[in-house]
Design an enzyme around this catalytic site. Structure first.
Site, mmCIF file in Angstrom:
data_model
loop_
_atom_site.group_PDB
_atom_site.id
_atom_site.type_symbol
_atom_site.label_atom_id
_atom_site.label_comp_id
_atom_site.label_asym_id
_atom_site.label_seq_id
_atom_site.Cartn_x
_atom_site.Cartn_y
_atom_site.Cartn_z
ATOM 1 N N CYS A 1 96.758 12.526 2.098
ATOM 2 C CA CYS A 1 98.183 13.293 1.731
ATOM 3 C C CYS A 1 99.379 12.600 0.941
ATOM 4 O O CYS A 1 100.054 13.203 0.530
ATOM 5 C CB CYS A 1 98.851 13.583 3.084
ATOM 6 S SG CYS A 1 97.937 14.724 4.188
ATOM 7 N N HIS B 1 106.795 14.701 2.426
ATOM 8 C CA HIS B 1 105.628 15.387 2.747
ATOM 9 C C HIS B 1 105.827 16.269 3.691
ATOM 10 O O HIS B 1 106.385 16.064 4.653
ATOM 11 C CB HIS B 1 104.668 14.303 3.151
ATOM 12 C CG HIS B 1 103.441 14.635 3.610
ATOM 13 N ND1 HIS B 1 102.627 15.739 2.814
ATOM 14 C CD2 HIS B 1 102.409 14.641 4.891
ATOM 15 C CE1 HIS B 1 101.542 15.944 3.299
ATOM 16 N NE2 HIS B 1 101.463 15.189 4.673
ATOM 17 N N ASN C 1 100.924 22.161 5.606
ATOM 18 C CA ASN C 1 100.503 21.012 5.142
ATOM 19 C C ASN C 1 99.443 20.885 4.032
ATOM 20 O O ASN C 1 98.084 21.153 4.304
ATOM 21 C CB ASN C 1 99.986 20.018 6.137
ATOM 22 C CG ASN C 1 99.725 18.406 5.633
ATOM 23 O OD1 ASN C 1 99.499 18.331 4.563
ATOM 24 N ND2 ASN C 1 99.395 17.456 6.689
#
Ligand code: COA
Length: 324
Positions: free
Chosen positions: A115, A251, A281
């Site tokens: 990520c 994020h 996500n």
């Protein structure tokens, strides 16, 4: 010699058209809209359709970023693409996108930092520009993470979505990126991983055993603690106080993690870009998607100070402090 800075001159993003809401998930997995929203802040996610790849989304996001910057693909001297879901093992997705854009000849490579992939890619691109090696760089974060999701596993399948974002970075005498911080600790690999690959062996099960394994509660705890120290380190590295920040662009994994980081910085949620409700996500896609949304909706303005941060499998964690 006057310092050279890397400035973002254009942003772009792309999402698959297909939207899967929490109510849709309720139809085939034992979950509820209420649980997902309360625990994560997610309402819906975009899901790539059959045949739609990370490279397809990256290409669209890149075209939009180039257009916004007024830069031709042929002017690029580097493409860095963060992804953990490349179209094929090789060539890199950066090479596939480079050819589709018509930027043949420039350097192009992928970065796998889960990520944190986009922020890692941004940090690398910044070094290329600061050193004088590159003048115009395309940085992309793109994923089709839902391809690695086991749709019968409620602990993970509700969390992820697909998407891509991109920025064009150009050399400038004006700031620009002030600081980037990149970190990893491979000791945490088993808390968040996909332990299948060319040496480990694909399995005789749906998706060949390619699925995300995650210890959610443990990941949550380490993420919050790590991001707290990361944002402080980044402000120190950039010589800035939290009060000078205009926007936090975090994020987008979980609204509660985002709120914890904002609290640490003493920033009201009005100064935090949140897209996790709409995108879930999207791993490497998450920060550049949020940035492009913030720019195109008129929230982020030229001259403002932005703090970007990400945390992901590895563990990896990374940040960038910049003037937009
Ligand atoms: N729907 C309904 N119930 C669910 C569920 C779902 N989709 N997923 C888990 N549950 C249940 C669990 O089985 C557990 O039940 P139990 O108490 O009967 O055992 C209960 O909900 C609580 O689970 P827990 O794991 O403690 O929830 P949580 O508050 O920690 O939230 C996450 C779970 C995954 C949302 C949260 O831990 C998280 O976001 N972690 C970080 C994940 C992340 O960001 N990963 C990517 C990093 S880049």
């Amino acid at each position: 010699m006057a310092p050279i800075y890397a400035r973002i001159t254009g942003t772009g993003s792309a999402l698959p058209e297909r939207v899967l809401t929490n109510a849709d998930l309720e139809q085939f997995v034992d979950t509820s809209d209420e649980w997902i929203q309360t625990r994560t802040g997610i309402r819906q996610r975009h899901v790539a359709v059959e045949g739609q790849t990370t490279g397809d989304l990256a290409f669209l996001a890149a075209q939009r970023a180039l257009e916004a910057a007024g830069v031709k693909a042929s002017e690029l001297d580097l493409i860095v693409l963060g992804t953990t879901t490349p179209d094929i093992i090789f060539p890199s997705t950066a090479c596939l996108v480079q050819h589709r854009l018509g930027a043949n000849g420039c350097a192009a490579f992928d970065v796998n930092a889960a990520c944190s992939g986009f922020v890692y890619a941004l940090g690398i691109a910044d070094k290329f520009i600061r050193s004088g090696q590159s003048k115009k760089v395309l940085v992309i974060g793109a994923e089709t993470l839902t391809r690695m999701v086991d749709w019968s596993e409620r602990e993970t399948c509700v969390l992820f979505g697909d998407g891509a974002g991109a920025v064009v970075l150009e050399a400038s005498s004006e700031p620009g990126i002030y600081a980037t911080c990149l970190h990893a600790d491979g000791g945490y690999k088993e808390l968040l991983w996909n332990p299948v690959g060319v040496s480990v062996g694909f399995k005789d099960e749906p998706n060949h055993g390619v699925r995300i394994n995650m210890s959610g509660r443990e990941v949550f705890k380490v993420a919050v603690k790590t991001l707290d120290s990361l944002v402080e380190e980044t402000l120190r590295a950039g010589g800035m106080e939290a009060s000078q920040l205009d926007w936090l662009i975090p994020h987008q994994a979980n609204l509660r993690i985002i709120e914890a980081t904002a609290k640490r910085l003493n920033m009201p949620m009005e100064q935090v870009i949140v897209t996790v409700d709409k995108h879930a996500n999207t791993s490497s896609g998450s920060v550049p998607l949020a940035l492009d949304y913030a720019v195109r909706s008129g929230k982020v303005q030229r001259g403002q100070n932005l703090l970007l941060e990400a945390f992901g499998g590895g563990f990896t964690w990374a940040s960038a402090l910049l003037r937009f």
